[in-house]
Design an enzyme around this catalytic site. Structure first.
Site, PDB file in Angstrom:
ATOM      1  N   ARG A   3      -0.879   0.252  37.721  1.00 51.75           N
ATOM      2  CA  ARG A   3      -0.166  -0.580  38.690  1.00 51.75           C
ATOM      3  C   ARG A   3       1.241  -0.030  38.890  1.00 51.75           C
ATOM      4  O   ARG A   3       1.807   0.589  38.002  1.00 51.75           O
ATOM      5  CB  ARG A   3      -0.090  -2.028  38.201  1.00 51.75           C
ATOM      6  CG  ARG A   3      -1.393  -2.801  38.303  1.00 51.75           C
ATOM      7  CD  ARG A   3      -1.228  -4.252  37.855  1.00 51.75           C
ATOM      8  NE  ARG A   3      -0.938  -4.342  36.441  1.00 51.75           N
ATOM      9  CZ  ARG A   3       0.253  -4.524  35.910  1.00 51.75           C
ATOM     10  NH1 ARG A   3       1.323  -4.677  36.683  1.00 51.75           N
ATOM     11  NH2 ARG A   3       0.429  -4.558  34.614  1.00 51.75           N
ATOM     12  N   ARG A   7      -9.932   3.047  32.074  1.00 53.92           N
ATOM     13  CA  ARG A   7     -10.557   1.722  32.017  1.00 53.92           C
ATOM     14  C   ARG A   7     -12.060   1.802  32.231  1.00 53.92           C
ATOM     15  O   ARG A   7     -12.578   2.773  32.768  1.00 53.92           O
ATOM     16  CB  ARG A   7      -9.963   0.825  33.113  1.00 53.92           C
ATOM     17  CG  ARG A   7      -8.444   0.653  32.965  1.00 53.92           C
ATOM     18  CD  ARG A   7      -8.030  -0.764  32.978  1.00 53.92           C
ATOM     19  NE  ARG A   7      -6.630  -0.931  32.603  1.00 53.92           N
ATOM     20  CZ  ARG A   7      -6.144  -2.065  32.108  1.00 53.92           C
ATOM     21  NH1 ARG A   7      -6.923  -3.093  31.928  1.00 53.92           N
ATOM     22  NH2 ARG A   7      -4.876  -2.152  31.778  1.00 53.92           N
ATOM     23  N   SER A  42      -0.058  -7.167  29.915  1.00 52.54           N
ATOM     24  CA  SER A  42      -1.055  -6.127  30.105  1.00 52.54           C
ATOM     25  C   SER A  42      -1.123  -5.212  28.880  1.00 52.54           C
ATOM     26  O   SER A  42      -0.093  -4.817  28.332  1.00 52.54           O
ATOM     27  CB  SER A  42      -0.698  -5.301  31.343  1.00 52.54           C
ATOM     28  OG  SER A  42      -0.649  -6.160  32.460  1.00 52.54           O
ATOM     29  N   TYR A 101      -6.232   2.912  42.782  1.00 54.28           N
ATOM     30  CA  TYR A 101      -6.369   2.534  41.385  1.00 54.28           C
ATOM     31  C   TYR A 101      -6.426   1.033  41.124  1.00 54.28           C
ATOM     32  O   TYR A 101      -5.535   0.283  41.569  1.00 54.28           O
ATOM     33  CB  TYR A 101      -5.216   3.110  40.530  1.00 54.28           C
ATOM     34  CG  TYR A 101      -5.453   2.803  39.075  1.00 54.28           C
ATOM     35  CD1 TYR A 101      -6.296   3.594  38.326  1.00 54.28           C
ATOM     36  CD2 TYR A 101      -4.922   1.656  38.494  1.00 54.28           C
ATOM     37  CE1 TYR A 101      -6.601   3.275  37.013  1.00 54.28           C
ATOM     38  CE2 TYR A 101      -5.225   1.320  37.179  1.00 54.28           C
ATOM     39  CZ  TYR A 101      -6.064   2.136  36.444  1.00 54.28           C
ATOM     40  OH  TYR A 101      -6.374   1.800  35.157  1.00 54.28           O
ATOM     41  N   HIS A 124      -2.346 -15.436  33.735  1.00 57.34           N
ATOM     42  CA  HIS A 124      -2.796 -14.158  33.171  1.00 57.34           C
ATOM     43  C   HIS A 124      -3.286 -14.414  31.743  1.00 57.34           C
ATOM     44  O   HIS A 124      -2.630 -14.050  30.765  1.00 57.34           O
ATOM     45  CB  HIS A 124      -1.613 -13.176  33.183  1.00 57.34           C
ATOM     46  CG  HIS A 124      -1.980 -11.749  32.906  1.00 57.34           C
ATOM     47  ND1 HIS A 124      -1.056 -10.813  32.491  1.00 57.34           N
ATOM     48  CD2 HIS A 124      -3.162 -11.082  32.997  1.00 57.34           C
ATOM     49  CE1 HIS A 124      -1.664  -9.637  32.332  1.00 57.34           C
ATOM     50  NE2 HIS A 124      -2.926  -9.782  32.635  1.00 57.34           N
ATOM     51  N   CYS A 143      -1.985  -5.851  25.887  1.00 54.85           N
ATOM     52  CA  CYS A 143      -1.481  -6.464  24.646  1.00 54.85           C
ATOM     53  C   CYS A 143      -2.554  -7.269  23.926  1.00 54.85           C
ATOM     54  O   CYS A 143      -2.246  -8.118  23.089  1.00 54.85           O
ATOM     55  CB  CYS A 143      -0.264  -7.324  24.933  1.00 54.85           C
ATOM     56  SG  CYS A 143       1.185  -6.338  25.347  1.00 54.85           S
ATOM     57  N   LYS A 181      -5.405  -8.924  40.489  1.00 57.64           N
ATOM     58  CA  LYS A 181      -4.019  -9.360  40.313  1.00 57.64           C
ATOM     59  C   LYS A 181      -3.400  -9.864  41.616  1.00 57.64           C
ATOM     60  O   LYS A 181      -2.651 -10.837  41.632  1.00 57.64           O
ATOM     61  CB  LYS A 181      -3.168  -8.231  39.698  1.00 57.64           C
ATOM     62  CG  LYS A 181      -3.624  -7.831  38.289  1.00 57.64           C
ATOM     63  CD  LYS A 181      -3.644  -9.020  37.409  1.00 57.64           C
ATOM     64  CE  LYS A 181      -4.149  -8.897  35.993  1.00 57.64           C
ATOM     65  NZ  LYS A 181      -4.073  -7.756  35.179  1.00 57.64           N
ATOM     66  N   ASP A 195      -8.968 -11.959  31.229  1.00 58.18           N
ATOM     67  CA  ASP A 195      -7.731 -11.546  31.914  1.00 58.18           C
ATOM     68  C   ASP A 195      -7.077 -12.657  32.733  1.00 58.18           C
ATOM     69  O   ASP A 195      -5.865 -12.724  32.788  1.00 58.18           O
ATOM     70  CB  ASP A 195      -8.032 -10.349  32.826  1.00 58.18           C
ATOM     71  CG  ASP A 195      -6.779  -9.579  33.235  1.00 58.18           C
ATOM     72  OD1 ASP A 195      -5.966  -9.255  32.349  1.00 58.18           O
ATOM     73  OD2 ASP A 195      -6.590  -9.316  34.444  1.00 58.18           O
TER      74      ASP A 195
HETATM   75  P1  GTP Z   1      -5.000  -5.737  30.352  1.00 58.21           P
HETATM   76  O1  GTP Z   1      -6.421  -5.465  30.719  1.00 58.21           O
HETATM   77  O2  GTP Z   1      -4.086  -4.644  30.754  1.00 58.21           O
HETATM   78  O3  GTP Z   1      -4.517  -7.062  30.842  1.00 58.21           O
HETATM   79  O4  GTP Z   1      -4.908  -5.666  28.734  1.00 58.21           O
HETATM   80  P2  GTP Z   1      -5.389  -6.637  27.562  1.00 58.21           P
HETATM   81  O5  GTP Z   1      -4.352  -7.667  27.314  1.00 58.21           O
HETATM   82  O6  GTP Z   1      -6.769  -7.107  27.789  1.00 58.21           O
HETATM   83  O7  GTP Z   1      -5.351  -5.667  26.280  1.00 58.21           O
HETATM   84  P3  GTP Z   1      -6.547  -5.043  25.393  1.00 58.21           P
HETATM   85  O8  GTP Z   1      -7.326  -6.099  24.675  1.00 58.21           O
HETATM   86  O9  GTP Z   1      -7.304  -4.101  26.225  1.00 58.21           O
HETATM   87  O10 GTP Z   1      -5.711  -4.259  24.291  1.00 58.21           O
HETATM   88  C1  GTP Z   1      -4.845  -3.190  24.625  1.00 58.21           C
HETATM   89  C2  GTP Z   1      -4.528  -2.395  23.393  1.00 58.21           C
HETATM   90  O11 GTP Z   1      -3.943  -3.248  22.396  1.00 58.21           O
HETATM   91  C3  GTP Z   1      -5.784  -1.785  22.782  1.00 58.21           C
HETATM   92  O12 GTP Z   1      -5.733  -0.383  22.896  1.00 58.21           O
HETATM   93  C4  GTP Z   1      -5.770  -2.202  21.336  1.00 58.21           C
HETATM   94  O13 GTP Z   1      -5.799  -1.064  20.521  1.00 58.21           O
HETATM   95  C5  GTP Z   1      -4.473  -2.952  21.125  1.00 58.21           C
HETATM   96  N1  GTP Z   1      -4.732  -4.221  20.402  1.00 58.21           N
HETATM   97  C6  GTP Z   1      -5.482  -5.263  20.816  1.00 58.21           C
HETATM   98  N2  GTP Z   1      -5.528  -6.245  19.893  1.00 58.21           N
HETATM   99  C7  GTP Z   1      -4.770  -5.819  18.860  1.00 58.21           C
HETATM  100  C8  GTP Z   1      -4.405  -6.404  17.613  1.00 58.21           C
HETATM  101  O14 GTP Z   1      -4.783  -7.518  17.257  1.00 58.21           O
HETATM  102  N3  GTP Z   1      -3.586  -5.640  16.809  1.00 58.21           N
HETATM  103  C9  GTP Z   1      -3.150  -4.411  17.164  1.00 58.21           C
HETATM  104  N4  GTP Z   1      -2.353  -3.744  16.334  1.00 58.21           N
HETATM  105  N5  GTP Z   1      -3.482  -3.828  18.351  1.00 58.21           N
HETATM  106  C10 GTP Z   1      -4.271  -4.522  19.178  1.00 58.21           C
HETATM  107  C1  SPV Z   2      -3.307  -5.406  33.831  1.00 57.39           C
HETATM  108  O1  SPV Z   2      -2.556  -4.453  34.024  1.00 57.39           O
HETATM  109  O2  SPV Z   2      -2.891  -6.522  33.397  1.00 57.39           O
HETATM  110  C2  SPV Z   2      -4.751  -5.261  34.073  1.00 57.39           C
HETATM  111  C3  SPV Z   2      -5.214  -4.040  34.736  1.00 57.39           C
HETATM  112  O3  SPV Z   2      -5.517  -6.165  33.769  1.00 57.39           O
HETATM  113  S1  SPV Z   2      -4.960  -4.074  36.448  1.00 57.39           S
HETATM  114  O4  SPV Z   2      -6.158  -4.610  37.080  1.00 57.39           O
HETATM  115  O5  SPV Z   2      -4.704  -2.704  36.865  1.00 57.39           O
HETATM  116  O6  SPV Z   2      -3.838  -4.950  36.760  1.00 57.39           O
HETATM  117 MN    MN Z   3      -4.360  -7.931  32.766  1.00 55.28          MN
END
Ligand code: GTP
Ligand code: SPV
Ligand code: MN
Length: 593
Positions: free
Chosen positions: A72, A374, A251, A200, A229, A253, A209, A280
């Site tokens: 993004r 992704r 994002s 993308y 979110h 996290c 989003k 999400d």
């Molecule tokens: P978006 O799709 O961008 O909104 O991201 P998301 O919030 O769904 O994050 P996602 O679960 O994909 O996690 C992103 C990264 O955070 C991953 O590469 C994980 O390695 C890391 N992660 C997730 N949960 C944990 C956790 O509990 N501890 C740690 N240390 N890292 C974590």
């Molecule tokens: C984020 O960035 O919070 C995502 C991926 O979930 S995107 O759809 O690119 O916003």
């Molecule tokens: Mn997201």
């Protein structure tokens, strides 16, 4: 191909856009198997998609975006409300007529020699009282195939729409992927989104989003509901009762990971299960019983690939084994499958990296997958998908959890004193930036409710909306509000909490708090667990009572510093800051003095 609807507002809008972008051909997307197959074949013939090993990954494909188009672009994302004040100090703003003119100049004739795909889609189960309808025009097959996974697409959506004018207009033009002319513009007052010069994810899958957060947050403000979110998960206890939690993390996290978590052994043995409703986005509104209910408006997962593996998130991995599109991961040429950093310890030696060059798997030199690569996977593949996923009335929410990525300061978990304090806790969230958006990674910034890049109107008004929602809820029915931080680090930079499946231990405490089953310590910032009340059975060697105590500590000096940062952040909103939040800030300052 003839139109799938007779809705005049739809047809006349499409006519206008056809006049503008001048496609050679128009194709209405009905979502049928035959149509999808045909589009996949066309995309493979042009190189837009690569068909993967159909024995190992049936119906799965690989796509590479342009190298300058991998995340993004917050700096080029605009809320085009009538006045700058309506967009607020945290959004980029452009005057609507100026924005339309500029965007139309970029979009003009851009479909020449190309096909216009018309995608009618529903955010939320078709016909659900929560659901909203959108139509996206795009010249990208990749976008069509992603939207077919991420949303509910087809004629049934138009049948529900009927003659109504209540639908979100979305125009996407790939153009030349010129970064200098890339714009992602939302016009909340017009129910309109225009996205140009990107191919993308969040920039172009306009249901996600752009609509389900930026436009929908504005709609929710006007109509008395909330677009957030947030992931939605259900925790089933050994008695078979399921409690639902919504959690907002910025994002990359940890939302997808938490939403699909596998309980630790000791919990599994007792009979605990976790069910994923969404990873999400949550749309939340009050139900007839006075509680808040949430649906996941999406139909698939657009998840971060790197770090996803058999141990960290086996459910996500299983979800990607069929009907999935992988974007910007490495291509293993030996068996025609995909690979990313953190999948396993065996990077393919005969591969193509995400930019499209030959790669020998030597991670030290080059990455195989982009950090924001992704998977787009159908929700129905998810082994832990909740039986309530399609429930048109959503699931009742017991707790709302905020959280960010913070090496210091924020404790593992704390509970707000009440709803308004909980809104304050959400409003002061801060987190280190990630690869999900273009720009520097690892910089701490304020990201209220994880909505900084996604709030479609003035953030101060959004906070007031949260407070107003709270006023309509009886105290015993309002979800309790918490904050978590899985990312505390020691002085050597190691994570102090194992995270992932073990996060259930914290959610367990949260649910117990909601049910009044466990005590807590009242501190300067809210209620903190007594360390003994967090179950660390089975974590021997990883977490001790002492290390747990240290990540539950409130470090006053750091909070004094943080309070100054909050004050500066709030100052940006001038007198639009809700008085309730100004009072909460004053209380925090006094408490940590
Ligand atoms: P978006 O799709 O961008 O909104 O991201 P998301 O919030 O769904 O994050 P996602 O679960 O994909 O996690 C992103 C990264 O955070 C991953 O590469 C994980 O390695 C890391 N992660 C997730 N949960 C944990 C956790 O509990 N501890 C740690 N240390 N890292 C974590
Ligand atoms: C984020 O960035 O919070 C995502 C991926 O979930 S995107 O759809 O690119 O916003
Ligand atoms: Mn997201």
């Amino acid at each position: 191909m003839s139109a799938l609807t007779t809705n005049k507002s739809v047809l006349s809008w499409i006519d206008e856009k056809v006049e503008l972008v001048k496609p050679d051909k128009i194709v209405w997307i009905d979502g049928s198997k035959e149509q999808i197959e045909e589009l996949r074949a066309t995309a493979c013939s042009t190189g837009e998609l690569v068909k993967l090993n159909q024995d190992l990954l049936p119906n799965c494909y690989l796509h590479r975006t342009a190298v300058n188009d991998v995340a993004r672009v917050e700096g080029r994302t605009f809320i085009c409300a009538p006045t700058k004040e309506e967009a607020g100090p945290t959004n980029n703003w452009m005057e609507p007529s100026e924005a339309y003119n500029m965007l139309y100049d970029i979009a003009r004739d851009s479909y020449k020699g190309r096909t216009m795909y018309v995608i009618p889609y529903s955010m939320g189960p078709v016909g659900s009282p929560f659901a909203k309808i959108g139509i996206e025009l795009t010249d990208s097959i990749y976008v069509v195939l992603n939207m077919v996974i991420m949303t509910r697409v087809g004629k049934a959506v138009l049948d529900v729409l009927g003659d109504s004018n209540d639908w979100v207009r979305g125009l996407h033009c790939r153009c030349s992927i010129d970064e200098e002319k890339r714009y992602i513009c939302q016009f909340p007052q017009d129910n309109t989104i225009i996205s140009v010069n990107s191919g993308y994810g969040g920039n172009v899958l306009l249901g996600k989003k752009c609509f389900a957060l930026r436009i929908a947050s504005y709609q929710g403000w006007k109509e008395g509901w909330q677009a957030e979110h947030m992931l939605i998960l259900g925790i089933e206890n050994p008695q078979g009762e399921v409690k639902y939690i919504c959690a907002a993390f910025p994002s990359a996290c940890g939302k997808t990971n938490l939403a699909m978590l596998i309980p630790p052994e000791s919990y599994k043995k007792k009979g605990y299960k976790v069910w994923c409703v969404g990873d999400d986005i949550a749309w939340i509104r009050k139900g007839p019983d006075g509680r808040l209910y949430a649906i996941n408006p999406e139909n698939g997962f657009f998840g971060v690939a790197p770090g996803t593996n058999e141990k960290s998130n086996p459910n996500a991995l299983a979800t990607t084994k069929e009907g999935t599109i992988f974007t910007n991961v490495a291509h293993n040429l030996d068996n025609n499958t995909v690979w990313w950093e953190g999948l396993d310890k065996n990077p393919p030696a005969n591969a193509v990296e995400w930019k499209g060059s030959k790669w020998n798997g030597q991670e030290s030199e080059e990455k195989g997958a982009h950090p924001n690569s992704r998977f787009t996977a159908p929700a129905k593949n998810c082994p832990c998908l909740s039986s309530e996923f399609e429930n048109p009335n959503g699931v009742p929410i017991s707790a709302i959890v905020f959280g960010g990525r913070r090496a210091k300061l924020a404790p593992l978990v704390y509970q707000s004193r009440d709803w308004n304090h909980g809104v304050f806790v959400g409003s002061i969230m801060a987190s280190e930036t990630t690869a999900a958006a273009a720009g520097a990674v690892g910089v701490v910034r304020r990201d209220p409710m994880a909505m900084l890049p996604f709030c479609g109107y003035n953030m101060a008004d959004y906070w007031q909306h949260w407070i107003d929602i709270g006023k309509t809820l009886d105290a015993d029915k309002a979800p309790k509000i918490f904050n978590v931080n899985w990312f505390r680090k020691d002085d050597e930079g190691n994570f102090m909490w194992p995270g992932f499946g073990d996060n259930l231990r914290v959610l367990d405490w949260i649910i117990d708090r909601c049910e009044g089953k466990v005590g807590a310590k009242e501190t300067e910032i809210g209620f903190i667990p007594n360390a003994e009340d967090i179950n660390i059975e089975g974590l021997e060697g990883e977490v001790t009572l002492d290390s747990l105590k240290s990540i539950l500590e409130v470090e006053k000096e750091l909070w004094q510093e943080d309070a100054k940062g909050i004050e500066e952040f709030y100052a940006k909103f001038g007198d639009r800051i809700p008085p309730v939040l100004a009072e909460e800030l004053a209380t925090l300052k006094k408490n940590v003095q």
